[in-house]
Design a protein around this motif. Structure first.
Motif, PDB file in Angstrom:
ATOM      1  N   ASP A 294       0.626  -0.874   0.169  1.00  0.00           N
ATOM      2  CA  ASP A 294      -0.249  -0.086  -0.002  1.00  0.00           C
ATOM      3  C   ASP A 294       1.330   1.895  -0.181  1.00  0.00           C
TER       4      ASP A 294
ATOM      5  N   MET B 124       2.345   1.855  -3.766  1.00  0.00           N
ATOM      6  CA  MET B 124       1.339   2.296  -4.547  1.00  0.00           C
ATOM      7  C   MET B 124       0.599   3.836  -3.981  1.00  0.00           C
TER       8      MET B 124
ATOM      9  N   TYR C 123       1.676   7.082  -6.587  1.00  0.00           N
ATOM     10  CA  TYR C 123       1.053   7.799  -7.356  1.00  0.00           C
ATOM     11  C   TYR C 123      -0.092   7.973  -7.050  1.00  0.00           C
ATOM     12  N   ASP C 124      -0.602   8.451  -5.980  1.00  0.00           N
ATOM     13  CA  ASP C 124      -1.652   9.119  -5.659  1.00  0.00           C
ATOM     14  C   ASP C 124      -2.445  10.048  -5.516  1.00  0.00           C
TER      15      ASP C 124
ATOM     16  N   ILE D 217      -4.034  -2.082 -10.445  1.00  0.00           N
ATOM     17  CA  ILE D 217      -3.033  -2.624  -9.251  1.00  0.00           C
ATOM     18  C   ILE D 217      -3.730  -3.898  -8.528  1.00  0.00           C
TER      19      ILE D 217
ATOM     20  N   ARG E 202      -4.899  -6.231  -5.528  1.00  0.00           N
ATOM     21  CA  ARG E 202      -4.063  -6.360  -4.092  1.00  0.00           C
ATOM     22  C   ARG E 202      -4.845  -7.465  -3.458  1.00  0.00           C
TER      23      ARG E 202
END
Length: 186
Positions: free
Chosen positions: A153, A156, A159-160, A178, A180
Protein backbone atom coordinates in the motif's frame (compact mmCIF):
# COMPACT_ATOMS: atom_id res chain seq x y z
CA UNK A 1 -13.09 14.31 -1.69
CA UNK A 2 -11.55 12.75 1.40
CA UNK A 3 -8.92 10.03 1.23
CA UNK A 4 -11.01 7.23 2.69
CA UNK A 5 -14.48 6.28 3.84
CA UNK A 6 -14.75 3.38 6.27
CA UNK A 7 -17.84 1.15 6.23
CA UNK A 8 -18.61 -0.31 9.66
CA UNK A 9 -22.23 -1.46 9.49
CA UNK A 10 -23.69 -4.51 7.78
CA UNK A 11 -26.28 -2.41 5.94
CA UNK A 12 -23.68 -0.12 4.35
CA UNK A 13 -21.47 -3.08 3.42
CA UNK A 14 -24.40 -4.87 1.76
CA UNK A 15 -25.41 -1.65 -0.01
CA UNK A 16 -21.93 -1.32 -1.52
CA UNK A 17 -21.83 -5.01 -2.47
CA UNK A 18 -23.54 -4.48 -5.80
CA UNK A 19 -21.62 -4.75 -9.10
CA UNK A 20 -23.10 -1.59 -10.63
CA UNK A 21 -22.51 0.43 -7.46
CA UNK A 22 -18.88 -0.68 -7.39
CA UNK A 23 -18.50 0.33 -11.04
CA UNK A 24 -20.24 3.68 -10.46
CA UNK A 25 -17.95 4.60 -7.56
CA UNK A 26 -14.93 3.44 -9.55
CA UNK A 27 -16.03 5.60 -12.49
CA UNK A 28 -16.60 8.69 -10.32
CA UNK A 29 -13.21 8.21 -8.66
CA UNK A 30 -11.39 7.73 -11.96
CA UNK A 31 -13.12 10.35 -14.10
CA UNK A 32 -14.58 12.83 -11.64
CA UNK A 33 -18.11 14.17 -11.27
CA UNK A 34 -20.70 13.15 -13.84
CA UNK A 35 -24.44 12.88 -14.25
CA UNK A 36 -26.40 9.64 -14.18
CA UNK A 37 -26.84 10.05 -17.94
CA UNK A 38 -23.08 10.28 -18.48
CA UNK A 39 -22.43 7.34 -16.16
CA UNK A 40 -25.04 5.22 -17.92
CA UNK A 41 -23.43 5.91 -21.30
CA UNK A 42 -19.96 5.03 -19.97
CA UNK A 43 -21.12 1.82 -18.26
CA UNK A 44 -23.61 0.66 -20.87
CA UNK A 45 -26.54 0.78 -18.47
CA UNK A 46 -29.81 2.71 -18.25
CA UNK A 47 -30.13 6.21 -16.83
CA UNK A 48 -32.90 5.25 -14.35
CA UNK A 49 -30.83 2.31 -13.07
CA UNK A 50 -27.69 4.42 -12.62
CA UNK A 51 -29.72 7.20 -11.01
CA UNK A 52 -31.27 4.76 -8.51
CA UNK A 53 -27.91 3.25 -7.59
CA UNK A 54 -26.24 6.66 -7.25
CA UNK A 55 -28.98 7.66 -4.79
CA UNK A 56 -28.35 4.44 -2.85
CA UNK A 57 -24.63 5.19 -2.74
CA UNK A 58 -25.44 8.69 -1.45
CA UNK A 59 -27.67 7.22 1.24
CA UNK A 60 -24.61 5.45 2.68
CA UNK A 61 -22.20 8.37 2.25
CA UNK A 62 -20.28 6.96 -0.74
CA UNK A 63 -21.48 9.52 -3.31
CA UNK A 64 -22.89 13.04 -3.20
CA UNK A 65 -24.20 15.73 -5.49
CA UNK A 66 -21.56 17.94 -7.08
CA UNK A 67 -22.02 21.47 -8.37
CA UNK A 68 -23.35 21.49 -11.93
CA UNK A 69 -22.64 23.72 -14.89
CA UNK A 70 -26.22 24.94 -14.78
CA UNK A 71 -29.39 24.38 -12.75
CA UNK A 72 -30.49 21.47 -14.94
CA UNK A 73 -27.27 19.45 -14.70
CA UNK A 74 -27.16 17.23 -11.60
CA UNK A 75 -23.73 15.56 -11.40
CA UNK A 76 -22.56 13.13 -8.74
CA UNK A 77 -19.11 12.65 -7.23
CA UNK A 78 -17.49 10.09 -4.97
CA UNK A 79 -17.00 11.24 -1.39
CA UNK A 80 -13.66 9.46 -0.92
CA UNK A 81 -10.82 8.08 -3.02
CA UNK A 82 -10.86 4.73 -1.17
CA UNK A 83 -13.40 2.60 0.68
CA UNK A 84 -12.29 0.37 3.55
CA UNK A 85 -13.93 -1.98 6.04
CA UNK A 86 -12.98 -4.54 8.67
CA UNK A 87 -12.88 -8.18 7.67
CA UNK A 88 -12.67 -9.43 11.24
CA UNK A 89 -15.63 -7.87 13.07
CA UNK A 90 -16.96 -9.57 16.19
CA UNK A 91 -20.46 -9.01 14.80
CA UNK A 92 -21.47 -12.01 12.63
CA UNK A 93 -23.78 -9.83 10.48
CA UNK A 94 -20.95 -7.40 9.72
CA UNK A 95 -18.56 -10.28 8.97
CA UNK A 96 -21.10 -11.87 6.60
CA UNK A 97 -21.72 -8.53 4.86
CA UNK A 98 -17.96 -7.94 4.52
CA UNK A 99 -17.60 -11.41 2.99
CA UNK A 100 -20.45 -10.65 0.57
CA UNK A 101 -18.76 -7.38 -0.44
CA UNK A 102 -15.40 -9.11 -0.88
CA UNK A 103 -17.00 -11.81 -3.06
CA UNK A 104 -18.62 -9.14 -5.24
CA UNK A 105 -15.30 -7.34 -5.59
CA UNK A 106 -13.44 -10.53 -6.55
CA UNK A 107 -16.10 -11.23 -9.18
CA UNK A 108 -15.69 -7.67 -10.51
CA UNK A 109 -11.89 -8.09 -10.64
CA UNK A 110 -12.30 -11.33 -12.59
CA UNK A 111 -14.68 -9.59 -15.03
CA UNK A 112 -12.16 -6.78 -15.58
CA UNK A 113 -9.30 -9.24 -16.08
CA UNK A 114 -11.31 -11.24 -18.63
CA UNK A 115 -12.26 -8.02 -20.41
CA UNK A 116 -8.58 -7.04 -20.60
CA UNK A 117 -7.55 -10.45 -21.92
CA UNK A 118 -9.99 -10.12 -24.83
CA UNK A 119 -8.19 -6.96 -26.00
CA UNK A 120 -4.66 -7.69 -24.82
CA UNK A 121 -3.53 -8.67 -28.33
CA UNK A 122 -4.34 -5.14 -29.52
CA UNK A 123 -2.08 -3.56 -26.88
CA UNK A 124 1.37 -2.21 -27.80
CA UNK A 125 4.18 -4.68 -26.99
CA UNK A 126 5.49 -2.64 -24.03
CA UNK A 127 2.06 -2.78 -22.38
CA UNK A 128 1.66 -6.50 -23.09
CA UNK A 129 5.02 -7.13 -21.39
CA UNK A 130 4.25 -4.91 -18.39
CA UNK A 131 0.64 -5.94 -17.66
CA UNK A 132 -1.07 -9.21 -16.90
CA UNK A 133 -1.59 -11.74 -14.15
CA UNK A 134 1.05 -13.20 -11.88
CA UNK A 135 1.37 -14.59 -8.40
CA UNK A 136 3.91 -15.37 -5.71
CA UNK A 137 3.71 -17.99 -2.97
CA UNK A 138 5.25 -16.89 0.34
CA UNK A 139 5.42 -18.63 3.72
CA UNK A 140 4.64 -15.87 6.23
CA UNK A 141 2.99 -15.35 9.59
CA UNK A 142 -0.21 -13.30 9.87
CA UNK A 143 1.85 -10.43 11.28
CA UNK A 144 4.32 -10.60 8.39
CA UNK A 145 1.46 -10.69 5.90
CA UNK A 146 -0.02 -7.55 7.46
CA UNK A 147 3.36 -5.84 7.18
CA UNK A 148 3.75 -6.95 3.57
CA UNK A 149 0.33 -5.61 2.62
CA UNK A 150 1.13 -2.28 4.34
CA UNK A 151 4.39 -2.08 2.36
CA UNK A 152 2.53 -2.71 -0.90
CA UNK A 153 0.00 0.00 0.00
CA UNK A 154 2.84 2.42 0.84
CA UNK A 155 4.54 1.68 -2.48
CA UNK A 156 1.31 2.33 -4.40
CA UNK A 157 0.62 5.57 -2.47
CA UNK A 158 3.56 7.13 -4.37
CA UNK A 159 1.12 7.54 -7.28
CA UNK A 160 -1.89 8.87 -5.35
CA UNK A 161 -1.37 12.49 -6.40
CA UNK A 162 -1.91 11.45 -10.01
CA UNK A 163 -5.44 10.27 -9.19
CA UNK A 164 -6.75 13.74 -8.53
CA UNK A 165 -4.25 15.94 -10.40
CA UNK A 166 -3.97 15.07 -14.10
CA UNK A 167 -1.06 17.50 -14.50
CA UNK A 168 1.06 15.12 -12.38
CA UNK A 169 0.59 12.25 -14.86
CA UNK A 170 3.62 11.72 -17.09
CA UNK A 171 3.22 11.54 -20.86
CA UNK A 172 2.26 8.03 -21.95
CA UNK A 173 0.72 7.09 -18.60
CA UNK A 174 -2.56 5.21 -18.48
CA UNK A 175 -4.87 4.19 -15.66
CA UNK A 176 -3.83 0.71 -14.50
CA UNK A 177 -5.64 -1.15 -11.78
CA UNK A 178 -3.24 -3.03 -9.52
CA UNK A 179 -5.23 -5.71 -7.72
CA UNK A 180 -3.79 -6.80 -4.39
CA UNK A 181 -5.21 -9.90 -2.78
CA UNK A 182 -3.68 -12.24 -0.22
CA UNK A 183 -5.28 -15.67 -0.09
CA UNK A 184 -3.98 -18.08 2.59
CA UNK A 185 -3.70 -21.67 1.38
CA UNK A 186 -3.92 -24.94 3.25
Amino acid sequence: MTDEIRLTEATSLRAYAHPLRLRLIGLLRAEGPMTATQAAARLGDTVPNCSFHLRQLAKYGLAERAPGVDARERPWRATAQYTSWDHDSDDPAVRAAADQLSATIVTEYARRAQEYLTTRGDEPAEWRRAAGPGDVLAHVTAEELGELMAQIDALMSRYDDRLTDPSRRPAGSRPVQIIRMAVPRD
